[in-house]
Design a protein around this motif. Structure first.
Motif, PDB file in Angstrom:
ATOM      1  N   VAL A   1      70.611 -55.938 -15.274  1.00  0.00           N
ATOM      2  CA  VAL A   1      70.331 -56.341 -16.546  1.00  0.00           C
ATOM      3  C   VAL A   1      69.128 -56.010 -17.113  1.00  0.00           C
ATOM      4  CG1 VAL A   1      72.127 -58.124 -16.373  1.00  0.00           C
ATOM      5  CG2 VAL A   1      69.629 -58.824 -16.111  1.00  0.00           C
ATOM      6  N   SER A   2      68.029 -55.435 -16.202  1.00  0.00           N
ATOM      7  CA  SER A   2      66.830 -55.239 -16.817  1.00  0.00           C
ATOM      8  C   SER A   2      66.285 -53.970 -16.004  1.00  0.00           C
ATOM      9  CB  SER A   2      65.640 -56.222 -16.414  1.00  0.00           C
ATOM     10  OG  SER A   2      65.384 -56.413 -15.086  1.00  0.00           O
ATOM     11  N   ASP A   3      65.354 -53.069 -16.424  1.00  0.00           N
ATOM     12  CA  ASP A   3      64.732 -52.085 -15.760  1.00  0.00           C
ATOM     13  C   ASP A   3      64.143 -52.454 -14.164  1.00  0.00           C
ATOM     14  OD1 ASP A   3      65.641 -50.506 -17.698  1.00  0.00           O
ATOM     15  OD2 ASP A   3      63.371 -50.382 -18.717  1.00  0.00           O
ATOM     16  N   GLN A   4      63.469 -53.489 -14.336  1.00  0.00           N
ATOM     17  CA  GLN A   4      62.923 -54.196 -12.895  1.00  0.00           C
ATOM     18  C   GLN A   4      64.036 -54.247 -11.931  1.00  0.00           C
ATOM     19  OE1 GLN A   4      61.048 -57.849 -13.000  1.00  0.00           O
ATOM     20  NE2 GLN A   4      59.601 -57.361 -11.498  1.00  0.00           N
ATOM     21  N   ASP A   5      65.261 -54.776 -12.287  1.00  0.00           N
ATOM     22  CA  ASP A   5      66.450 -54.797 -11.543  1.00  0.00           C
ATOM     23  C   ASP A   5      66.816 -53.594 -10.877  1.00  0.00           C
ATOM     24  OD1 ASP A   5      66.660 -57.633 -11.998  1.00  0.00           O
ATOM     25  OD2 ASP A   5      67.971 -57.325 -13.724  1.00  0.00           O
ATOM     26  N   ARG A   6      67.125 -52.618 -11.899  1.00  0.00           N
ATOM     27  CA  ARG A   6      67.255 -51.309 -11.544  1.00  0.00           C
ATOM     28  C   ARG A   6      66.417 -50.552 -10.456  1.00  0.00           C
ATOM     29  NH1 ARG A   6      67.906 -51.525 -17.062  1.00  0.00           N
ATOM     30  NH2 ARG A   6      70.424 -52.170 -17.541  1.00  0.00           N
ATOM     31  N   TYR A   7      65.124 -50.907 -10.455  1.00  0.00           N
ATOM     32  CA  TYR A   7      64.123 -50.214  -9.633  1.00  0.00           C
ATOM     33  C   TYR A   7      64.036 -50.810  -8.605  1.00  0.00           C
ATOM     34  CZ  TYR A   7      59.271 -49.708  -7.544  1.00  0.00           C
ATOM     35  OH  TYR A   7      58.587 -49.183  -6.735  1.00  0.00           O
ATOM     36  N   TYR A   8      64.537 -52.460  -8.312  1.00  0.00           N
ATOM     37  CA  TYR A   8      64.413 -52.863  -6.957  1.00  0.00           C
ATOM     38  C   TYR A   8      65.822 -52.600  -6.390  1.00  0.00           C
ATOM     39  CZ  TYR A   8      60.180 -55.867  -7.783  1.00  0.00           C
ATOM     40  OH  TYR A   8      59.009 -56.387  -7.946  1.00  0.00           O
ATOM     41  N   PHE A   9      66.949 -52.835  -6.846  1.00  0.00           N
ATOM     42  CA  PHE A   9      68.175 -52.889  -6.449  1.00  0.00           C
ATOM     43  C   PHE A   9      69.342 -51.744  -6.943  1.00  0.00           C
ATOM     44  CE2 PHE A   9      66.533 -57.325  -6.644  1.00  0.00           C
ATOM     45  CZ  PHE A   9      66.271 -57.332  -5.421  1.00  0.00           C
ATOM     46  N   GLY A  10      68.841 -50.690  -7.784  1.00  0.00           N
ATOM     47  CA  GLY A  10      69.803 -49.855  -8.204  1.00  0.00           C
ATOM     48  C   GLY A  10      70.359 -48.943  -7.059  1.00  0.00           C
ATOM     49  N   GLN A  11      69.827 -48.892  -5.914  1.00  0.00           N
ATOM     50  CA  GLN A  11      70.577 -47.832  -4.925  1.00  0.00           C
ATOM     51  C   GLN A  11      71.244 -48.891  -4.044  1.00  0.00           C
ATOM     52  OE1 GLN A  11      70.149 -44.596  -4.488  1.00  0.00           O
ATOM     53  NE2 GLN A  11      69.089 -44.761  -6.509  1.00  0.00           N
ATOM     54  N   GLN A  12      71.234 -50.232  -4.217  1.00  0.00           N
ATOM     55  CA  GLN A  12      72.227 -51.012  -3.291  1.00  0.00           C
ATOM     56  C   GLN A  12      73.587 -51.049  -3.740  1.00  0.00           C
ATOM     57  OE1 GLN A  12      70.937 -54.753  -2.061  1.00  0.00           O
ATOM     58  NE2 GLN A  12      68.530 -54.222  -1.760  1.00  0.00           N
ATOM     59  N   GLY A  13      73.734 -50.611  -4.908  1.00  0.00           N
ATOM     60  CA  GLY A  13      75.175 -50.533  -5.546  1.00  0.00           C
ATOM     61  C   GLY A  13      76.038 -49.494  -4.676  1.00  0.00           C
ATOM     62  N   LYS A  14      75.246 -48.601  -3.970  1.00  0.00           N
ATOM     63  CA  LYS A  14      76.102 -47.536  -3.395  1.00  0.00           C
ATOM     64  C   LYS A  14      76.418 -47.967  -1.763  1.00  0.00           C
ATOM     65  CE  LYS A  14      73.843 -44.190  -6.183  1.00  0.00           C
ATOM     66  NZ  LYS A  14      72.845 -42.820  -6.167  1.00  0.00           N
ATOM     67  N   SER A  15      75.857 -49.115  -1.443  1.00  0.00           N
ATOM     68  CA  SER A  15      75.879 -49.664   0.079  1.00  0.00           C
ATOM     69  C   SER A  15      77.571 -49.731   0.316  1.00  0.00           C
ATOM     70  CB  SER A  15      75.155 -50.718  -0.009  1.00  0.00           C
ATOM     71  OG  SER A  15      75.978 -51.961  -0.431  1.00  0.00           O
ATOM     72  N   ALA A  16      77.933 -49.996   1.548  1.00  0.00           N
ATOM     73  CA  ALA A  16      79.113 -49.990   2.267  1.00  0.00           C
ATOM     74  C   ALA A  16      78.991 -50.724   3.538  1.00  0.00           C
ATOM     75  CB  ALA A  16      79.853 -48.588   2.449  1.00  0.00           C
ATOM     76  N   ASP A  17      80.061 -51.450   3.925  1.00  0.00           N
ATOM     77  CA  ASP A  17      80.326 -51.928   5.043  1.00  0.00           C
ATOM     78  C   ASP A  17      79.723 -51.112   6.062  1.00  0.00           C
ATOM     79  OD1 ASP A  17      81.561 -54.291   3.681  1.00  0.00           O
ATOM     80  OD2 ASP A  17      83.348 -53.652   4.597  1.00  0.00           O
TER      81      ASP A  17
END
Length: 340
Positions: free
Chosen positions: A253-269
């Motif tokens: 919900v913020s640019d800081q969130d996207r900086y820290y965790f934006g790439q984790q949305g592409k993770s998989a088991d």
């Protein structure tokens, strides 16, 4: 409705980007975060226990301090490695912490997982009995802990004590009524989940479990939970069982969130080994805009089966940012899933 709590591993390191550079930082910030979590309406503050590591290790002083400064939030562990514990002394510590907290302690225990040192429990003075594995030792200690938590007398009193004794055999003090029903077992397999149900323990299932079918993590975990519930029903317990699952979930919900965790949305088991011969499946992280996050989480079968969700947090980023992370889930995600 679903109870939502946080789970902290309590890391610290003398790193320029860390808000927790010392053990003192981590302990004091853990207390502050629990207080703030209660204020925003979170249901639980839970802490991992790791020995020989720059992480939280001795839970009862921390839980007692949090219990003294909060009023409603559940406080607990996920999990205490019973291989390292003296069950009788642990009963006393747990009873004291629970009384300070007014009966809000939720104790997660387990037989343990791979640790920082080889057979670390030996340095604490413990070793398996003849014919036991270290896992057997952990379960044996857990059963002794449960037995002594019920408050029954078992120790023969001195006929000439320093202080007068009540009649009969003596129990451990301080005794906290109801704590026995608030013990959880951290299970990594379907079989140990069923065993926990037979013993009358609640179930904690984390972001990894033994791979027993090759299926996606959330499907295997949901099957584990259903096996636990079936074993609970078969055991004939009269109270309602509780089940928690842990997840790494970040609403961007913020640019800081996207900086820290934006790439984790592409993770998989992922699949790997936590012991030399034991294959495990590790659950994915969730990170997305709230609307997308709601869609993805709605497909997680294990979360649907559990009554409690523990959000793993990046404690090294400090109290204020973690309050933001937790608030974002409560405000932007939980209502869309019917959790609030």
């Amino acid at each position: 409705m679903k109870k939502i709590g946080f789970l902290s591993f309590g890391h610290w390191s003398d790193h320029p980007s860390y808000a927790t550079r010392t053990a003192g930082d981590t302990l004091l910030q853990s207390i502050d975060l629990a207080v703030a979590a209660e204020e925003i309406g979170l249901d639980g503050a839970y802490f991992r226990v790791h020995h020989f590591a720059r992480q939280l290790a001795s839970p009862f002083p921390l839980l007692s301090a949090i219990g003294a400064k909060t009023h409603q939030i559940e406080i607990g562990t996920g999990v205490i490695d019973m291989r390292y514990e003296n069950p009788l002394y642990m009963v006393e510590d747990a009873g004291a912490a629970d009384l300070i907290a007014g009966g809000r302690l939720q104790l997660g225990i387990s037989r343990g997982s791979p640790e920082q040192v080889i057979e670390g429990w030996r340095y604490f003075g413990y070793a398996p009995d003849a014919g036991e594995t270290d896992a057997d030792m952990g379960r044996r200690k857990a059963l002794e802990f449960l037995e002594r938590l019920d408050g029954s007398g078992f120790a023969r009193p001195n006929p000439q004590p320093m202080f007068p004794n009540p009649p009969g055999l003596l129990r451990l003090e301080p005794y906290s009524e109801g704590l026995r029903e608030r013990v959880w077992w951290g299970a990594a397999s379907d079989a140990t989940a069923a065993w926990a149900a037979a013993q009358g323990m609640n179930l904690q299932s984390s972001t990894l479990k033994f791979d027993e079918s090759g299926e996606p993590f959330h499907i295997q975990q949901a099957r584990q939970i259903r096996a636990y519930k079936a074993a609970w029903k078969k055991a004939g317990h009269t109270r309602e069982a509780r089940v928690s699952v842990s997840r790494s979930i970040f609403a961007l919900v913020s640019d800081q969130d996207r900086y820290y965790f934006g790439q984790q949305g592409k993770s998989a088991d992922s699949f790997g080994y936590i012991e030399p011969t034991q294959r495990a499946v590790f659950g994915r992280s969730y990170a997305a805009e709230p609307d997308q996050l709601i869609k993805e989480l709605a497909q997680d079968e294990a979360i649907q089966e559990a009554d409690t969700l523990l959000l793993t947090i990046p404690n090294t980023l400090g109290v204020n940012y973690n309050v933001h992370v937790l608030s974002a889930i409560l405000e932007h995600v939980a209502p869309g899933l019917g959790w609030r």
